[in-house]
Design an enzyme around this catalytic site. Structure first.
Site, PDB file in Angstrom:
ATOM      1  N   ALA A 147      38.958  41.061  32.749  1.00  0.00           N
ATOM      2  CA  ALA A 147      39.671  41.657  33.895  1.00  0.00           C
ATOM      3  C   ALA A 147      39.300  43.112  34.166  1.00  0.00           C
ATOM      4  CB  ALA A 147      41.187  41.537  33.745  1.00  0.00           C
ATOM      5  N   ALA A 148      38.256  43.624  33.525  1.00  0.00           N
ATOM      6  CA  ALA A 148      37.847  45.001  33.815  1.00  0.00           C
ATOM      7  C   ALA A 148      37.400  45.138  35.272  1.00  0.00           C
ATOM      8  CB  ALA A 148      36.726  45.431  32.875  1.00  0.00           C
ATOM      9  N   GLY A 149      36.614  44.170  35.751  1.00  0.00           N
ATOM     10  CA  GLY A 149      36.181  44.217  37.137  1.00  0.00           C
ATOM     11  C   GLY A 149      37.342  44.100  38.109  1.00  0.00           C
ATOM     12  N   ASP A 150      38.307  43.244  37.784  1.00  0.00           N
ATOM     13  CA  ASP A 150      39.484  43.105  38.640  1.00  0.00           C
ATOM     14  C   ASP A 150      40.302  44.393  38.657  1.00  0.00           C
ATOM     15  OD1 ASP A 150      38.784  40.458  39.110  1.00  0.00           O
ATOM     16  OD2 ASP A 150      39.991  39.714  37.442  1.00  0.00           O
ATOM     17  N   ASN A 204      45.600  31.590  38.180  1.00  0.00           N
ATOM     18  CA  ASN A 204      45.344  30.641  37.094  1.00  0.00           C
ATOM     19  C   ASN A 204      46.207  30.984  35.894  1.00  0.00           C
ATOM     20  OD1 ASN A 204      43.237  29.213  38.371  1.00  0.00           O
ATOM     21  ND2 ASN A 204      41.676  30.598  37.572  1.00  0.00           N
ATOM     22  N   GLU A 246      37.204  32.273  44.347  1.00  0.00           N
ATOM     23  CA  GLU A 246      37.827  31.231  43.532  1.00  0.00           C
ATOM     24  C   GLU A 246      38.738  30.312  44.350  1.00  0.00           C
ATOM     25  OE1 GLU A 246      37.834  32.951  38.999  1.00  0.00           O
ATOM     26  OE2 GLU A 246      39.644  33.303  40.181  1.00  0.00           O
TER      27      GLU A 246
END
Length: 302
Positions: free
Chosen positions: A251-254, A12, A141
Site C-alpha cells: 500500500a505504499a503506492g496507494d 477487497n 481493479e
C-alpha cells in the site's frame, strides 16, 4: 458535506496466511499465522486521502457477506462517505487470498466479487458526487468500461483526474489519455503501458515522455526508494524519496496517491503535494499491512 475527492474503485478483504514456504501443487501445508485486513487499491487510496486531511467519498461494490459489512465499516470509521458503496445480493465481496513464505515471497489469488459488478450505470447513479468533487481517482481493479466512463465524465465536468494504472497488463485504450491529468504508474506499470523496459531514471523519463506523447496531461513515475519522477511538457523533475528502513511496502503506492491527492485539494502546489505524498508513503513502509500502515496527518506534522 460534499467530498473534495471521489475514489471510484475496488474494495477487497485480504486473507493472509504465513508459512515457512509456499505449498507445492496438491500439497497441504501447515501454516504459521493467519489474519484478515481490509484492502483493495480503491479503498486503500480513499483511506489515505481521509487520514491525510481531505474529505473523500468512495464509489464501489461489496457483496452481501460478512466481509462486505466489514469493508464498509472500515471506511465509515475513517469518516469516508460510503453512500455509493453498493451491496450486490448473492455475490461475494472481493477477496485476495495471499500466502507469504519466510523469505517474504508470496502467491496471490484475487476474486473480484462485487468489484466486477461495478458498472458505469452504478457510478452514474451517484453523479452528484462527481459533480461536487474537485478531484477524481480511478485504478484498474474494476471493469474497464467503468473506468473509461468515469474518466470521460471527470473530464466533461472539468475535474482533475488521476489514473493509477494498476494492475497494468498492457497499453491503455488510446482515447483514455486525453481524460487524464495525472497518470501515476510505477516502473513495472510504466513498462506495461509503453512496452519498453523501465529500470532506471533515464528509462523512466523516456516512458513518461512516451505517455505524454499519447496524450496524458502529466506523468508521475513512482520509483520506490529512488523517489518519483514528474514528467510534463515543461520538463522532468526528480523528487528523491525520504530514506527509511522498510518493513513492508504494501500500500505504499496507494498511500502516495492518497497523500498527493489530499495535498492538491487542500491547495498545495504540485511539487509540494508530491513531496507530501512521498513522506506519507515513506512512513507507511515502516509498518506492516495495507490500510493499517497508512499514516494520519498529525504524524506528518513538521
Amino acid at each position: 458535506m460534499s467530498a473534495k475527492v471521489v475514489v471510484v474503485g475496488s474494495l477487497n478483504m485480504d486473507l493472509v496466511a504465513r508459512a515457512e514456504r509456499l505449498p507445492r501443487p496438491g500439497e497441504t501445508l501447515a501454516g504459521e499465522s493467519f489474519f484478515t485486513v481490509p484492502g483493495g487499491k480503491g479503498a486503500n487510496q480513499a483511506v489515505a486521502v481521509a487520514r491525510l486531511g481531505a474529505s473523500v467519498a468512495m464509489v464501489g461494490n461489496v457483496g452481501d457477506d460478512a466481509y462486505g459489512q466489514q469493508l464498509r465499516q472500515a471506511l465509515s470509521v475513517e469518516g469516508i462517505d460510503c453512500q455509493a458503496v453498493g451491496v450486490c445480493p448473492g455475490v461475494s465481496s472481493g477477496v485476495a487470498l495471499i500466502t507469504v513464505d519466510a523469505a517474504s515471497q508470496n502467491c496471490i489469488v484475487i476474486i473480484p466479487g462485487g468489484n466486477g459488478l461495478l458498472t458505469p450505470a452504478a457510478v452514474q447513479r451517484f453523479d452528484a458526487l462527481l459533480q461536487a468533487a474537485e478531484l477524481i481517482i480511478c485504478q484498474l481493479e474494476v471493469p474497464t468500461e467503468t473506468v473509461a466512463w468515469t474518466l470521460a465524465r471527470g473530464r466533461a465536468l472539468g475535474k482533475r483526474v488521476i489514473l493509477n494504472p494498476a494492475p497494468a497488463t498492457g497499453p491503455l485504450p488510446a482515447e483514455w489519455f486525453a481524460y487524464i491529468d495525472y497518470l501515476t504508474p510505477n516502473e513495472s506499470e510504466a513498462e506495461a503501458l509503453t512496452g519498453e523496459p523501465v529500470n532506471d531514471m533515464a528509462s523512466a523519463q523516456r516512458a513518461g515522455e512516451r505517455l505524454l506523447q499519447l496524450g496524458a496531461g502529466k506523468v508521475i513515475v513512482t520509483l520506490g526508494a529512488q523517489g518519483a519522477l514528474l514528467v510534463s511538457r515543461d520538463g522532468c523533475q526528480h523528487f528523491p524519496a525520504p530514506q527509511v528502513q522498510p518493513l513492508d511496502t504494501t500500500a505504499a503506492g496507494d498511500t502516495f496517491i492518497g497523500g498527493f491527492a489530499a495535498a492538491l485539494v487542500q491547495g498545495q502546489e504540485e511539487g509540494e503535494a508530491i513531496a507530501f505524498g512521498q513522506r506519507a508513503a515513506a512512513l507507511s513502509v515502516t509498518r506492516a499491512g495495507a490500510q493499517p500502515s497508512i499514516p494520519y496527518l498529525a504524524e506528518l506534522a513538521p
